[in-house]
Design a protein around this motif. Structure first.
Motif, PDB file in Angstrom:
ATOM      1  N   UNK A   1      19.886  10.343  -6.139  1.00 19.57           N
ATOM      2  CA  UNK A   1      19.675  11.560  -6.933  1.00 19.57           C
ATOM      3  C   UNK A   1      18.842  11.256  -8.181  1.00 19.57           C
ATOM      4  N   UNK A   2      19.098  10.109  -8.793  1.00 23.79           N
ATOM      5  CA  UNK A   2      18.315   9.722  -9.967  1.00 23.79           C
ATOM      6  C   UNK A   2      16.845   9.574  -9.611  1.00 23.79           C
ATOM      7  N   UNK A   3      16.564   9.005  -8.439  1.00 19.10           N
ATOM      8  CA  UNK A   3      15.172   8.887  -7.986  1.00 19.10           C
ATOM      9  C   UNK A   3      14.557  10.265  -7.806  1.00 19.10           C
ATOM     10  N   UNK A   4      15.333  11.207  -7.284  1.00 16.59           N
ATOM     11  CA  UNK A   4      14.837  12.574  -7.136  1.00 16.59           C
ATOM     12  C   UNK A   4      14.509  13.207  -8.476  1.00 16.59           C
ATOM     13  N   UNK A   5      15.335  12.950  -9.479  1.00 18.36           N
ATOM     14  CA  UNK A   5      15.062  13.480 -10.818  1.00 18.36           C
ATOM     15  C   UNK A   5      13.871  12.781 -11.465  1.00 18.36           C
ATOM     16  N   UNK A   6      13.693  11.490 -11.165  1.00 17.15           N
ATOM     17  CA  UNK A   6      12.518  10.788 -11.688  1.00 17.15           C
ATOM     18  C   UNK A   6      11.238  11.406 -11.137  1.00 17.15           C
TER      19      UNK A   6
ATOM     20  N   UNK B   1       6.948   5.503  -4.551  1.00 17.71           N
ATOM     21  CA  UNK B   1       7.273   6.906  -4.280  1.00 17.71           C
ATOM     22  C   UNK B   1       6.374   7.871  -5.052  1.00 17.71           C
ATOM     23  N   UNK B   2       6.111   7.580  -6.317  1.00 18.54           N
ATOM     24  CA  UNK B   2       5.277   8.487  -7.113  1.00 18.54           C
ATOM     25  C   UNK B   2       3.837   8.537  -6.620  1.00 18.54           C
ATOM     26  N   UNK B   3       3.405   7.482  -5.934  1.00 14.05           N
ATOM     27  CA  UNK B   3       2.034   7.420  -5.430  1.00 14.05           C
ATOM     28  C   UNK B   3       1.944   7.801  -3.956  1.00 14.05           C
ATOM     29  N   UNK B   4       3.067   8.177  -3.386  1.00 15.18           N
ATOM     30  CA  UNK B   4       3.114   8.489  -1.960  1.00 15.18           C
ATOM     31  C   UNK B   4       2.680   9.929  -1.694  1.00 15.18           C
ATOM     32  N   UNK B   5       2.014  10.173  -0.566  1.00 12.59           N
ATOM     33  CA  UNK B   5       1.714  11.556  -0.189  1.00 12.59           C
ATOM     34  C   UNK B   5       2.983  12.330   0.162  1.00 12.59           C
ATOM     35  N   UNK B   6       4.110  11.624   0.286  1.00 13.75           N
ATOM     36  CA  UNK B   6       5.385  12.257   0.622  1.00 13.75           C
ATOM     37  C   UNK B   6       6.261  12.484  -0.611  1.00 13.75           C
ATOM     38  N   UNK B   7       5.685  12.335  -1.799  1.00 14.01           N
ATOM     39  CA  UNK B   7       6.482  12.398  -3.025  1.00 14.01           C
ATOM     40  C   UNK B   7       7.255  13.703  -3.156  1.00 14.01           C
TER      41      UNK B   7
ATOM     42  N   UNK C   1      19.563  -3.202  -6.730  1.00 16.75           N
ATOM     43  CA  UNK C   1      19.605  -3.412  -8.180  1.00 16.75           C
ATOM     44  C   UNK C   1      18.641  -2.461  -8.888  1.00 16.75           C
ATOM     45  N   UNK C   2      18.892  -2.204 -10.170  1.00 16.88           N
ATOM     46  CA  UNK C   2      18.107  -1.193 -10.888  1.00 16.88           C
ATOM     47  C   UNK C   2      16.605  -1.442 -10.924  1.00 16.88           C
ATOM     48  N   UNK C   3      16.183  -2.699 -11.150  1.00 17.33           N
ATOM     49  CA  UNK C   3      14.750  -2.945 -11.293  1.00 17.33           C
ATOM     50  C   UNK C   3      14.008  -2.677  -9.991  1.00 17.33           C
ATOM     51  N   UNK C   4      14.608  -3.022  -8.862  1.00 15.47           N
ATOM     52  CA  UNK C   4      13.954  -2.747  -7.578  1.00 15.47           C
ATOM     53  C   UNK C   4      13.839  -1.241  -7.363  1.00 15.47           C
ATOM     54  N   UNK C   5      14.910  -0.511  -7.659  1.00 17.53           N
ATOM     55  CA  UNK C   5      14.849   0.953  -7.511  1.00 17.53           C
ATOM     56  C   UNK C   5      13.791   1.542  -8.431  1.00 17.53           C
ATOM     57  N   UNK C   6      13.747   1.061  -9.665  1.00 18.78           N
ATOM     58  CA  UNK C   6      12.789   1.578 -10.646  1.00 18.78           C
ATOM     59  C   UNK C   6      11.352   1.335 -10.182  1.00 18.78           C
ATOM     60  N   UNK C   7      11.047   0.131  -9.749  1.00 18.92           N
ATOM     61  CA  UNK C   7       9.694  -0.172  -9.309  1.00 18.92           C
ATOM     62  C   UNK C   7       9.351   0.573  -8.034  1.00 18.92           C
ATOM     63  N   UNK C   8      10.301   0.701  -7.135  1.00 28.68           N
ATOM     64  CA  UNK C   8      10.023   1.416  -5.886  1.00 28.68           C
ATOM     65  C   UNK C   8       9.640   2.871  -6.181  1.00 28.68           C
ATOM     66  N   UNK C   9      10.382   3.503  -7.088  1.00 34.91           N
ATOM     67  CA  UNK C   9      10.083   4.895  -7.430  1.00 34.91           C
ATOM     68  C   UNK C   9       8.735   5.002  -8.133  1.00 34.91           C
ATOM     69  N   UNK C  10       8.502   4.131  -9.122  1.00 34.82           N
ATOM     70  CA  UNK C  10       7.302   4.271  -9.954  1.00 34.82           C
ATOM     71  C   UNK C  10       6.026   3.787  -9.282  1.00 34.82           C
ATOM     72  N   UNK C  11       6.115   2.747  -8.483  1.00 36.41           N
ATOM     73  CA  UNK C  11       4.913   2.167  -7.889  1.00 36.41           C
ATOM     74  C   UNK C  11       4.653   2.617  -6.455  1.00 36.41           C
TER      75      UNK C  11
ATOM     76  N   UNK D   1       0.872  -1.178   0.000  1.00 39.80           N
ATOM     77  CA  UNK D   1       0.000   0.000   0.000  1.00 39.80           C
ATOM     78  C   UNK D   1       0.908   1.227   0.000  1.00 39.80           C
ATOM     79  N   UNK D   2       1.036   1.933  -1.114  1.00 39.58           N
ATOM     80  CA  UNK D   2       1.982   3.047  -1.187  1.00 39.58           C
ATOM     81  C   UNK D   2       1.797   4.085  -0.086  1.00 39.58           C
ATOM     82  N   UNK D   3       0.556   4.377   0.258  1.00 40.41           N
ATOM     83  CA  UNK D   3       0.297   5.425   1.247  1.00 40.41           C
ATOM     84  C   UNK D   3       0.595   4.971   2.673  1.00 40.41           C
ATOM     85  N   UNK D   4       0.871   3.684   2.857  1.00 45.81           N
ATOM     86  CA  UNK D   4       1.164   3.184   4.202  1.00 45.81           C
ATOM     87  C   UNK D   4       2.617   3.406   4.602  1.00 45.81           C
ATOM     88  N   UNK D   5       3.459   3.786   3.648  1.00 45.88           N
ATOM     89  CA  UNK D   5       4.867   4.008   3.944  1.00 45.88           C
ATOM     90  C   UNK D   5       5.115   5.479   4.295  1.00 45.88           C
TER      91      UNK D   5
END
Length: 225
Positions: free
Chosen positions: A128-133, A106-112, A94-104, A76-80
């Motif tokens: 930093x890449x996550x911040x730019x994403x 962080x982007x859906x978080x009220x703390x984005x 690894x890249x795929x975990x970072x990518x999914x964490x950001x997209x699924x 549940x993104x909003x639970x974090x």
């Protein structure tokens, strides 16, 4: 951990292990990922589990990459909290975990927005890449949160020398500025053409090049703008 969750974690790990394919591992390892599970099959595992935040937390704690990917999908993104997501990003190896964490998540978080501002200046290139994403997401969907001209200044000054993960997301931000903001399009194109970042990136036929001027031009053409 409850007995039910303990058993569920063990069952998921066993199922993911059964899906391991040495050939798929070889493909994934060339992209920096350390597993051999087909992602379509992995998504089917997550779909069957449905949303289960407690199980997600326990799967994440295993530090097994396919389990972490399933964890992201059933969370549940909003639970974090912001601190949770920051910790998880830094734990993602690894890249795929970072990518999914950001997209699924962080982007859906009220703390984005808080995370965006914190991460974008982090000395760790992956953070930093996550911040730019998240910044690219804001450029496209919530431009009131960002200063487009200041972003263009930063991209122009820093993107050419940025580490590869950060450079990729800065380039995405540049392209999104040109695509979504016609009043900044000319400058975005000029910056992209001057820096030449990703101009020679190998792009399969019928796919859009990540080179910002080409990307902007193709998307604007599709929009009829």
């Amino acid at each position: 951990m409850t007995a039910a969750i303990d058993t569920a974690v063990a069952d998921v790990l066993a199922e993911l292990a059964s899906l391991e394919d040495p050939r798929m591992r070889g493909v994934n390892e060339r992209h920096g990922d350390d597993h051999g599970v087909n992602l379509t099959q992995l998504r089917q595992v997550a779909k069957r589990l449905k949303t289960n935040h407690e199980l997600a937390q326990q799967l994440w704690a295993t530090d097994v990459t396919p389990a972490k990917l399933v964890a992201v999908l059933i969370s549940k993104p909003k639970a974090y909290s912001a601190d949770d997501l920051d910790r998880m990003l830094r734990e993602a190896r690894v890249p795929k975990v970072r990518d999914w964490l950001v997209n699924y998540l962080a982007k859906k978080s009220p703390h984005a927005e808080r995370l965006r501002q914190t991460w974008i200046a982090d000395p760790d290139e992956h953070v930093a890449a996550a911040g730019w994403a998240l910044t690219a997401e804001a450029v496209a969907k919530r431009p009131e949160l960002v200063d487009l001209d200041a972003l263009l200044d930063t991209i122009e000054a820093e993107m050419k020398q940025a580490p590869a993960p950060t450079q990729w997301e800065m380039n995405t931000t540049l392209a999104y500025i040109g695509i979504h903001h016609p009043d900044r399009r000319e400058r975005a194109l000029e910056v992209g053409e001057r820096l030449q970042v990703l101009k020679d990136y190998p792009t399969p036929p019928n796919c859009t090049s990540p080179y910002a001027p080409a990307w902007i031009g193709e998307m604007v053409r599709r929009q009829g703008a």
